[in-house]
Design an enzyme around this catalytic site. Structure first.
Site, mmCIF file in Angstrom:
data_model
loop_
_atom_site.group_PDB
_atom_site.id
_atom_site.type_symbol
_atom_site.label_atom_id
_atom_site.label_comp_id
_atom_site.label_asym_id
_atom_site.label_seq_id
_atom_site.Cartn_x
_atom_site.Cartn_y
_atom_site.Cartn_z
ATOM 1 N N GLU A 328 42.283 51.855 37.710
ATOM 2 C CA GLU A 328 41.739 50.499 37.712
ATOM 3 C C GLU A 328 41.537 50.024 36.287
ATOM 4 O O GLU A 328 41.046 50.766 35.437
ATOM 5 C CB GLU A 328 40.364 50.444 38.386
ATOM 6 C CG GLU A 328 40.326 50.536 39.870
ATOM 7 C CD GLU A 328 38.898 50.404 40.385
ATOM 8 O OE1 GLU A 328 38.095 49.698 39.744
ATOM 9 O OE2 GLU A 328 38.592 51.015 41.423
ATOM 10 N N GLU A 382 37.655 39.516 46.293
ATOM 11 C CA GLU A 382 36.996 40.052 47.482
ATOM 12 C C GLU A 382 35.667 39.301 47.647
ATOM 13 O O GLU A 382 34.673 39.614 46.999
ATOM 14 C CB GLU A 382 36.775 41.554 47.342
ATOM 15 C CG GLU A 382 38.081 42.344 47.296
ATOM 16 C CD GLU A 382 37.850 43.832 47.102
ATOM 17 O OE1 GLU A 382 37.661 44.544 48.109
ATOM 18 O OE2 GLU A 382 37.848 44.283 45.942
ATOM 19 N N LYS A 385 32.036 40.980 48.409
ATOM 20 C CA LYS A 385 31.423 41.966 47.531
ATOM 21 C C LYS A 385 30.074 41.453 47.032
ATOM 22 O O LYS A 385 29.933 40.276 46.690
ATOM 23 C CB LYS A 385 32.328 42.268 46.336
ATOM 24 C CG LYS A 385 33.566 43.075 46.697
ATOM 25 C CD LYS A 385 34.376 43.429 45.473
ATOM 26 C CE LYS A 385 33.620 44.392 44.597
ATOM 27 N NZ LYS A 385 34.448 44.815 43.443
ATOM 28 N N GLU A 391 32.127 40.003 40.212
ATOM 29 C CA GLU A 391 32.621 40.991 41.168
ATOM 30 C C GLU A 391 33.559 40.358 42.188
ATOM 31 O O GLU A 391 34.370 41.045 42.800
ATOM 32 C CB GLU A 391 31.452 41.660 41.885
ATOM 33 C CG GLU A 391 30.652 42.611 41.015
ATOM 34 C CD GLU A 391 31.455 43.814 40.571
ATOM 35 O OE1 GLU A 391 32.336 44.268 41.328
ATOM 36 O OE2 GLU A 391 31.210 44.294 39.449
#
Length: 520
Positions: A328, A382, A385, A391
């Site tokens: 990542e 996302e 999250k 985030e």
């Protein structure tokens, strides 16, 4: 001198099963910075310096080498040009599922096939996604959740069933790696640490029994917090608190030819040290660089420094043969108003310049000449999250399959579309050559020189004895180097920005036998 800190935690990321175990606990807010009063960058050997202060080994090329050099540059550009039309195995993307608005897996598969993304990493083993990626040629990394580790470790039959259900059931899908747990070593539940290796061994045995042991690798993913002492990168070692466990894991990797997977995030380092020079260092932009006092290597970007710190730690334990995979890395393009760092310009600069860096195959100072497999976080935002807004702002693509911003991944793009600086590029049409602006200072141009030559471009022609060495001025040498980067990085206006110290021109700056590549 480098100062490296591990600060805070990154938040859970996507996954279908047992979402709480797909955590990215990134005390990988891994910070490499230099005191603001440190002047060593101007007295230590640079990858390139103006000849009056150059103290390193000469890199000069004889005049007879100019034509071969120009031929090499042209071939390199053409090879790069052609490579963008196909998938590139070293460019991957993370596919998280903590969202309620994601497109269908089949649509995502078509999207990926339209890009140069060669691999996808999931945090679980979603059947619909694995099926959708069948017969695409895209490599797939699937994951066993942290919650599965106790059963995988204690019951070989469970490991066999897991492999049967998540691997053997999809013979037409190109599964290449199974990750057993995510950031287990630094997880809150430390009871999983001694179970991780037995779980990996049982999964490996199940693959071997299915005659897949040589085709599918077994690994686990670590945060940068597995490093202990790491100042400077050459002195990095693993945290002594789990050195025995780490040594056993590394023996497993070495015996099975599986990669060590790590999550470096310059994004978090910048949030912890929001100085302009840290931003430039994080975004692969022109900067003065940071010297590793242990080996004299000058790093021009934080990504290389972080990855080489891991390389040093592996080497220190005697495992020089283990390959590193970046599981990542990424940069948020949006966040909360009080967050430092998230922006479209910064995300485009980091991810775009990272992709260019990988495509160049320059490698890192300790691992030159190759591209490390790197999975960018993330394919989509996302929206479910928790935590700060950033985030939910790492996605390269939107749910409607359009780009959040362009980093040159589309196969229809002939060249990378990333800027060298987050400044908005001026709407100038691409011209023949990139040269310094008339008001650029010597200090700014020296920084540009250090950046270009430090990225692996051949600066031999502007070293003593080179055909472009005279006139022996910073401005002249910078002009050659800046144009060289512009010509080989896409010839987009933003490739000739250099923190707004460069401009495009249609006037050929070549002189005598010093030929600048380029043209209208």
């Amino acid at each position: 001198m480098f100062f490296i800190f591990f600060i805070g935690h990154h938040l859970p990321t996507g996954g279908r099963e047992d979402k709480s175990n797909h955590s990215r606990t990134h005390p990988s807010k891994f910070q490499i910075c230099t005191p603001s009063n440190n002047k060593s960058f101007h007295t230590t050997t640079f990858p390139y310096q103006h000849t009056h202060s150059y103290t390193g080994k000469s890199m000069a090329l004889p005049a007879s080498s100019v034509q071969p050099l120009m031929f090499f540059i042209l071939c390199s550009f053409l090879l790069q040009f052609c490579s963008f039309s196909s998938s590139q195995s070293f460019i991957g993307v993370n596919y998280g599922l903590l969202a309620d608005n994601l497109p269908a897996p089949e649509a995502t598969a078509k999207l990926l096939q339209s890009t140069s993304i060669g691999k996808v990493r999931m945090y679980g083993a979603d059947p619909a996604i694995i099926r959708a990626l069948a017969n695409t040629g895209i490599g797939i990394v699937i994951g066993a959740a942290n919650g599965d580790i106790p059963a995988l470790a204690s019951d070989p039959n469970f490991a066999t069933q897991w492999v049967n259900s998540n691997v053997l059931a999809y013979p037409n899908s190109k599964i290449i790696v199974i990750t057993v747990g995510n950031e287990v070593m630094t997880a809150v539940d430390q009871s999983l640490v001694p179970l991780c290796l037995p779980a990996m061994q049982n999964v490996q045995n199940a693959l071997n029994a299915a005659s897949l042991g040589g085709k599918i690798k077994v690994s686990t993913v670590h945060s940068m917090a597995v490093l202990g002492a790491s100042d400077p990168p050459s002195s990095a070692v693993f945290n002594s608190g789990f050195s025995d466990t780490m040594r056993s894991l590394l023996k497993f990797h070495s015996a099975n030819g599986s990669p060590f997977m790590i999550n470096p995030y310059p994004f978090f380092a910048y949030q912890s040290d929001p100085r302009p020079e840290t931003l430039a260092f994080s975004l692969f932009q022109p900067n003065s660089g940071r010297v590793d006092s242990g080996n004299g290597i000058k790093y021009m970007n934080m990504f290389d420094a972080q990855v080489d710190a891991v390389r040093s730690a592996l080497n220190a334990m005697g495992f020089k043969d283990i390959e590193i995979v970046v599981a990542e890395t990424g940069w948020a393009y949006k966040g909360d108003p009080n967050e430092i760092g998230p922006s479209v310009d910064n995300a485009k600069a980091y991810n775009g310049n990272l992709i260019n860096h990988l495509r160049s195959k320059i490698g890192t100072p300790l691992m030159p000449g190759k591209s490390i497999d790197t999975y960018i976080f993330a394919l989509y935002d996302e929206d479910l999250k928790p935590g700060p807004g950033s985030e939910r702002g790492f996605g390269l693509y939107k749910p409607d399959l359009s780009m959040a911003y362009d980093v040159g991944l589309s196969k229809s793009s002939q060249t990378p579309a990333s800027p060298t600086t987050p400044a908005t590029p001026s709407p100038v049409q691409a011209a023949g050559w990139c040269v310094p602006k008339s008001d650029a200072s010597d200090a700014e141009l020296q920084s540009n020189l250090d950046y270009v030559c430090g990225q692996g471009f051949d600066c031999g022609p502007i070293q003593p004895g080179g055909v472009c060495f005279e006139p022996n001025t910073i401005a002249s040498h910078a002009a050659y180097a800046m144009n060289l980067l512009y010509q080989t990085s896409g010839r987009n206006p933003w490739n000739c920005d250099f923190v707004q110290t460069a401009t495009l021109t249609s006037n050929n700056p070549s002189y005598n036998s010093c030929i600048y590549p380029g043209g209208i």
